[in-house]
Design an enzyme around this catalytic site. Structure first.
Site, PDB file in Angstrom:
ATOM      1  CD  GLN A   1      -5.885  -0.942   8.576  1.00  0.00           C
ATOM      2  OE1 GLN A   1      -6.524  -1.936   8.938  1.00  0.00           O
ATOM      3  NE2 GLN A   1      -4.592  -0.815   8.830  1.00  0.00           N
TER       4      GLN A   1
ATOM      5  CG  ASN B   1      -3.856   3.740  10.012  1.00  0.00           C
ATOM      6  OD1 ASN B   1      -4.397   4.697   9.452  1.00  0.00           O
ATOM      7  ND2 ASN B   1      -2.696   3.845  10.602  1.00  0.00           N
TER       8      ASN B   1
ATOM      9  CB  CYS C   1       4.042   3.820  10.433  1.00  0.00           C
ATOM     10  SG  CYS C   1       2.809   2.827   9.651  1.00  0.00           S
TER      11      CYS C   1
ATOM     12  CB  ALA D   1      -0.953   0.000   1.186  1.00  0.00           C
ATOM     13  CB  THR D   2       4.172   2.139   1.437  1.00  0.00           C
ATOM     14  OG1 THR D   2       3.783   1.835   2.785  1.00  0.00           O
ATOM     15  CG2 THR D   2       5.090   3.344   1.439  1.00  0.00           C
TER      16      THR D   2
ATOM     17  CB  THR E   1      10.131 -10.017 -12.353  1.00  0.00           C
ATOM     18  OG1 THR E   1      11.080  -9.811 -13.386  1.00  0.00           O
ATOM     19  CG2 THR E   1       9.650 -11.461 -12.370  1.00  0.00           C
TER      20      THR E   1
ATOM     21  CB  ALA F   1      -1.926  -9.258   0.289  1.00  0.00           C
ATOM     22  CG  HIS F   2       0.748  -6.702   5.240  1.00  0.00           C
ATOM     23  ND1 HIS F   2       0.706  -6.265   6.544  1.00  0.00           N
ATOM     24  CD2 HIS F   2       1.209  -5.660   4.513  1.00  0.00           C
ATOM     25  CE1 HIS F   2       1.133  -5.006   6.599  1.00  0.00           C
ATOM     26  NE2 HIS F   2       1.431  -4.622   5.375  1.00  0.00           N
TER      27      HIS F   2
END
Ligand SMILES: *Cc1c(COP(=O)(O)O)cnc(C)c1O
Length: 387
Positions: free
Chosen positions: A182, A154, A329, A74-75, A243, A203-204
């Site tokens: 979120q 978040n 963060c 996302a960053t 890739t 995804a995380h």
């Protein structure tokens, strides 16, 4: 048996779902091909898996597969959206509007853009964390090219009125970008119904692997232009070269499919458990809840513990409870949360605030244990202070 510490920091990251891991493993071993290899079966297999995953990701948010650009997270998606749009629309204007409570990935990117001559308006939020819609409308200028407002927060879990914001943007011919990291997978997000032009997520935070994210880029009504920030082989419609991380993309796709399947049920169970925790917290002396409690993610609770030392509280909690004082963060610094301060909390109160975020794996026994731990910790802490 309860395994300790109990993990209630799912807004920082979620554990990967076992079904996601199972789906990923063959793409590290037998199906290891490069999805861009056009001349042999190894490449074709990898590409086929990416095509399928892209459909799964798109389906969760009501997009077309070719509107999904895979990134490293996302960053990166936030950076690509903001920098890429600013670069593509310089002919139209140089003004962006965002909120002072946005994630650092948005705020720090905006600061970078300011150094390059872009004007950024950082709107304050209301006491409950929600946007002031009339202030938003008043901030729009003829040279405004983009509005950037996070979907769900978040730290405090507050959900912004996304379709109203997008309607305002549309009325003035301004693009609308949202960091929905979120929200996606937790609550229904539909880029068409919500009127979103560009959207970042990963995804995380939704039971998938780390290091993979996506940027939704609308292709019609309007067709959004975006300048790549990483150049190379022209992957991802030329918007993001490099890739493809095939195993992670497969895992992301599987995570999206699982969320689509279980979202309703998970939201019901996590909100039940969150409410149980919150009601117990409110019974304790000096506890208040931060952020709008109605327009909020089902699994999040941010609480302030008046007359306690936040760091001390966190240290006592964290032997048995993995919780955080805000975002992962910024929690490395001892500064109080800029988000809670934007809601009008004092430094002291912001310092003594804790975020609890649940997951589909959180059990009632874990919440009961958390309540008991918090109660005991608060009593011990206050006993110490009274001496
Ligand atoms: C976690 C998070 C990010 C950063 O995501 P990464 O994939 O870890 O780079 C950005 N925005 C929000 C709202 C987040 O919660």
């Amino acid at each position: 048996m309860l395994s300790l510490p109990v993990y209630l920091d799912n807004n920082a990251t979620t554990p990967i779902d076992p079904a996601v891991l199972t789906a990923m493993i063959p793409f590290f071993t037998q199906h290891f091909g490069n999805a861009a290899s056009k001349n042999h079966v190894f490449g074709w297999e990898a590409d086929e898996a990416v095509v399928y995953a892209r459909e799964q990701v798109a389906a969760l948010i009501g997009a077309e597969p070719n509107e999904i650009i895979f990134t490293s997270g996302a960053t990166e998606s936030d950076n690509l959206a903001l920098k890429g749009i600013v670069e593509a629309y310089t002919g139209k204007g140089n003004h962006i509007i965002t909120l002072n409570t946005e994630h650092k990935a948005v705020l720090d990117t905006c600061k970078h853009l300011e150094k390059k001559g872009i004007n950024v308006t950082y709107l304050p939020v209301q006491q409950d964390g929600l946007i002031d819609l009339s202030a938003l409308e008043a901030a729009i200028q003829p040279n405004t090219i983009l509005i950037s407002v996070m979907y769900a927060h978040n730290e405090i879990g507050v959900i912004q009125p996304i379709s109203t914001i997008s309607a305002i943007a549309k009325k003035y011919g301004v693009l609308f970008f949202t960091d929905a990291t979120q929200a996606v997978g937790k609550i229904p997000v539909d880029v068409i119904k919500d009127g979103i032009d560009v959207m970042a997520f990963n995804a995380h935070k939704m039971y998938g692997p780390k290091g993979i994210g996506a940027l939704y880029v609308r292709r019609k009504n309007p067709r959004v232009k975006l300048i790549a920030q990483i150049d190379g082989g022209g992957h991802e419609r030329g918007m993001r070269s490099g890739t493809l991380n095939v195993p992670a993309i497969v895992g992301f796709g599987k995570a999206c499919a699982l969320c689509q399947l279980t979202m309703k049920e998970v939201a019901a169970t996590t909100s039940h458990l969150r409410n149980k925790l919150e009601e117990a917290l409110l019974q304790m002396h000096g506890v208040t809840i931060n952020g709008n409690r109605l327009y909020r993610l089902p699994h999040v609770c941010n609480a302030s513990f008046r007359n306690t030392d936040g760091e001390g509280l966190l240290m006592r909690f964290n032997k048995n409870l993995a919780v955080s004082s805000g975002s992962a963060c910024t929690s490395a610094s001892l500064e109080p949360s800029y988000v809670l301060k934007a809601l009008g909390l004092s430094d002291d109160l912001a310092h003594s605030s804790i975020r609890f975020s649940l997951s589909r794996f959180t059990t009632e026994a874990e919440i009961d244990f958390a309540i008991q731990q918090i109660n005991e910790t608060l009593q011990a802490e206050r006993a110490l202070r009274d001496i």
